[in-house]
Design an enzyme around this catalytic site. Structure first.
Site, short mmCIF file in Angstrom:
data_model
loop_
_atom_site.label_atom_id
_atom_site.label_comp_id
_atom_site.label_asym_id
_atom_site.label_seq_id
_atom_site.Cartn_x
_atom_site.Cartn_y
_atom_site.Cartn_z
N ASP A 20 0.83 -1.21 0.00
CA ASP A 20 0.00 0.00 0.00
C ASP A 20 0.86 1.26 0.00
OD1 ASP A 20 -2.40 1.37 -0.04
OD2 ASP A 20 -2.60 1.39 2.13
N ARG A 24 -0.07 7.73 -2.60
CA ARG A 24 0.45 8.81 -1.73
C ARG A 24 1.92 9.09 -2.01
NH1 ARG A 24 -1.13 6.02 3.42
NH2 ARG A 24 -1.64 4.39 1.91
N TRP A 25 2.67 8.04 -2.34
CA TRP A 25 4.09 8.23 -2.69
C TRP A 25 4.19 9.19 -3.88
CZ3 TRP A 25 6.96 7.47 -7.10
CH2 TRP A 25 8.35 7.39 -6.96
N HIS A 37 2.31 3.65 -9.04
CA HIS A 37 2.15 2.23 -9.35
C HIS A 37 3.35 1.72 -10.14
CE1 HIS A 37 -1.72 2.40 -7.60
NE2 HIS A 37 -2.32 3.07 -8.57
N ASN A 68 -10.82 -2.75 -5.35
CA ASN A 68 -10.08 -1.84 -6.23
C ASN A 68 -10.75 -1.65 -7.60
OD1 ASN A 68 -6.82 -2.92 -4.98
ND2 ASN A 68 -8.02 -1.13 -4.38
N TRP A 69 -11.71 -2.53 -7.94
CA TRP A 69 -12.47 -2.33 -9.18
C TRP A 69 -13.24 -1.01 -9.14
CZ3 TRP A 69 -10.93 -4.82 -13.16
CH2 TRP A 69 -10.52 -6.15 -13.09
N ARG A 71 -12.09 1.84 -8.36
CA ARG A 71 -11.23 3.01 -8.66
C ARG A 71 -11.55 3.55 -10.07
NH1 ARG A 71 -5.37 2.42 -5.76
NH2 ARG A 71 -6.20 1.80 -3.74
N ARG A 194 -4.78 -1.90 8.75
CA ARG A 194 -6.03 -2.67 8.54
C ARG A 194 -5.73 -3.76 7.53
NH1 ARG A 194 -7.66 2.70 6.59
NH2 ARG A 194 -7.21 2.86 4.37
N SER A 196 -7.99 -4.84 5.07
CA SER A 196 -8.58 -4.57 3.75
C SER A 196 -8.97 -5.84 2.98
CB SER A 196 -7.64 -3.70 2.90
OG SER A 196 -7.36 -2.48 3.56
N GLU A 207 1.58 -13.11 12.33
CA GLU A 207 2.15 -11.96 13.03
C GLU A 207 2.05 -10.77 12.07
OE1 GLU A 207 3.07 -11.93 16.13
OE2 GLU A 207 2.79 -14.10 16.38
C1 IPE Z 1 -5.32 -2.78 -0.26
O1 IPE Z 1 -5.00 -1.45 -0.47
C2 IPE Z 1 -5.35 -3.51 -1.57
C3 IPE Z 1 -4.06 -3.72 -2.20
C4 IPE Z 1 -2.89 -3.41 -1.71
C5 IPE Z 1 -4.09 -4.37 -3.49
P1 IPE Z 1 -6.12 -0.35 -0.60
O2 IPE Z 1 -5.43 0.95 -0.75
O3 IPE Z 1 -7.08 -0.70 -1.67
O4 IPE Z 1 -6.84 -0.46 0.80
P2 IPE Z 1 -7.84 0.53 1.53
O5 IPE Z 1 -8.97 0.79 0.58
O6 IPE Z 1 -7.10 1.79 1.84
O7 IPE Z 1 -8.27 -0.17 2.77
C1 IPE Z 2 -1.48 0.26 -3.43
O1 IPE Z 2 -1.32 1.62 -3.40
C2 IPE Z 2 -1.74 -0.28 -4.80
C3 IPE Z 2 -3.09 -0.83 -5.00
C4 IPE Z 2 -4.03 -0.82 -4.12
C5 IPE Z 2 -3.35 -1.46 -6.26
P1 IPE Z 2 -2.54 2.61 -3.40
O2 IPE Z 2 -2.92 2.91 -4.81
O3 IPE Z 2 -3.65 2.11 -2.56
O4 IPE Z 2 -1.88 3.88 -2.75
P2 IPE Z 2 -2.54 4.87 -1.69
O5 IPE Z 2 -3.03 4.05 -0.55
O6 IPE Z 2 -3.65 5.58 -2.41
O7 IPE Z 2 -1.42 5.77 -1.32
MG MG Z 3 -4.10 2.35 -0.60
#
Ligand code: IPE
Ligand code: IPE
Ligand code: MG
Length: 259
Positions: A20, A24-25, A37, A68-69, A71, A194, A196, A207
């Site tokens: 995750d 934000r990075w 990504h 994630n679908w 998004r 969390r 997720s 752990e």
């Molecule tokens: C969890 O990350 C899913 C993956 C890393 C593929 P998300 O960024 O989708 O999780 P939430 O929505 O913040 O909980």
């Molecule tokens: C994890 O990074 C990648 C996937 C969930 C596919 P995020 O895209 O969730 O990055 P943040 O949480 O928005 O920073």
């Molecule tokens: Mg995320």
């Protein structure tokens, strides 16, 4: 070779990672989320290598959740595109190292070209003996449990399973990858704490290590820090510390059977 602080005889057998923080990075650098990504793919490559070098057998990476679908389409398309490229580019390395690529999740929801890339990678590496690299793709833990329940109901209806005989072991045999041992260590990057919807059944006794490091910055040193953290824990599986110290292990390598 593991770093000197890591004890080679107490390595986790299975590490699962919630990768995750890509978005934000990127945003912190004034970049589009998709650049995060792309940078995250480099972390995948590095960590896959490190896991092999450190001698762990199973690595499960949460690459795309069923949620994630939801998004934006452009982000979903980019994630699928990166996955296809990653898979095609890394089959050769997986072959060289003898790593088996596997997937868990609803592949039927993936675009055709992504599914084809997944099939190519899985088929090419099917016989590889040196450990599993598992991608959770279009994956949700609740969905996996529901799928298992559906399977079990069919078995019961077909007269192959007596509901009275259903126990945790039988249930787990209906999960997506029943031969894979439960994760010992679950890592989540990106400063969130969390799960997720990841491996809900399998992480019962994992752990958990969380870190504020965003996934594109996650490197071997961070993995080693997670392993050190893991090795400093006492895994009691419901027993007392005194029992663990005495070595009162259960038949299945310390995982106490729930009563
Ligand atoms: C969890 O990350 C899913 C993956 C890393 C593929 P998300 O960024 O989708 O999780 P939430 O929505 O913040 O909980
Ligand atoms: C994890 O990074 C990648 C996937 C969930 C596919 P995020 O895209 O969730 O990055 P943040 O949480 O928005 O920073
Ligand atoms: Mg995320």
């Amino acid at each position: 070779m593991p770093s000197s602080e890591i004890s080679p005889d107490r390595m986790p057998r299975h590490v699962a990672i919630i990768m995750d923080g890509n978005g934000r990075w990127a945003e912190a650098r004034g970049l589009q989320r998709n650049r995060g990504h792309l940078a995250g793919v480099e972390s995948v490559k590095q960590i896959v290598r490190s896991v092999r070098e450190l001698g762990m057998e199973y690595l499960t990476l949460y690459a795309f959740s069923s949620e994630n679908w939801n998004r934006p389409d452009a982000e979903v398309s980019e994630l699928m595109r990166l996955l296809e490229i990653y898979l095609d580019e890394n089959i050769a390395e997986a072959q060289e190292r003898g790593v088996r690529l596997r997937v868990m999740g609803h592949m039927d929801r993936l675009p055709q070209s992504t599914r084809a890339a997944v099939d190519r990678a899985v088929e090419a590496t099917l016989e590889n003996p040196n450990g599993d690299l598992i991608f959770a793709l279009s994956y949700g833990g609740r969905g996996e449990i529901v799928d298992a329940v559906r399977d079990i109901i069919r078995e019961v209806e077909a007269g192959r399973l007596d509901p009275e005989m259903l126990d945790e072991k039988t249930f787990a045999a209906h999960l997506y990858l029943p031969d894979v041992p439960d994760p010992d260590l679950l890592i989540r990057t990106g400063d969130e704490c969390r799960v997720s919807n990841f491996l809900l059944w399998q992480i019962a006794y994992a752990e958990i290590h969380t870190t504020s490091v965003m996934w594109p910055d996650f490197r071997r040193e961070h993995l080693e820090a997670a392993i050190c953290d893991y090795q400093a824990r006492e895994r009691r599986f419901g027993m007392t510390s005194a029992q663990v110290e005495k070595g009162d292990e259960t038949d299945d390598g310390g995982r106490a059977e729930p009563q």
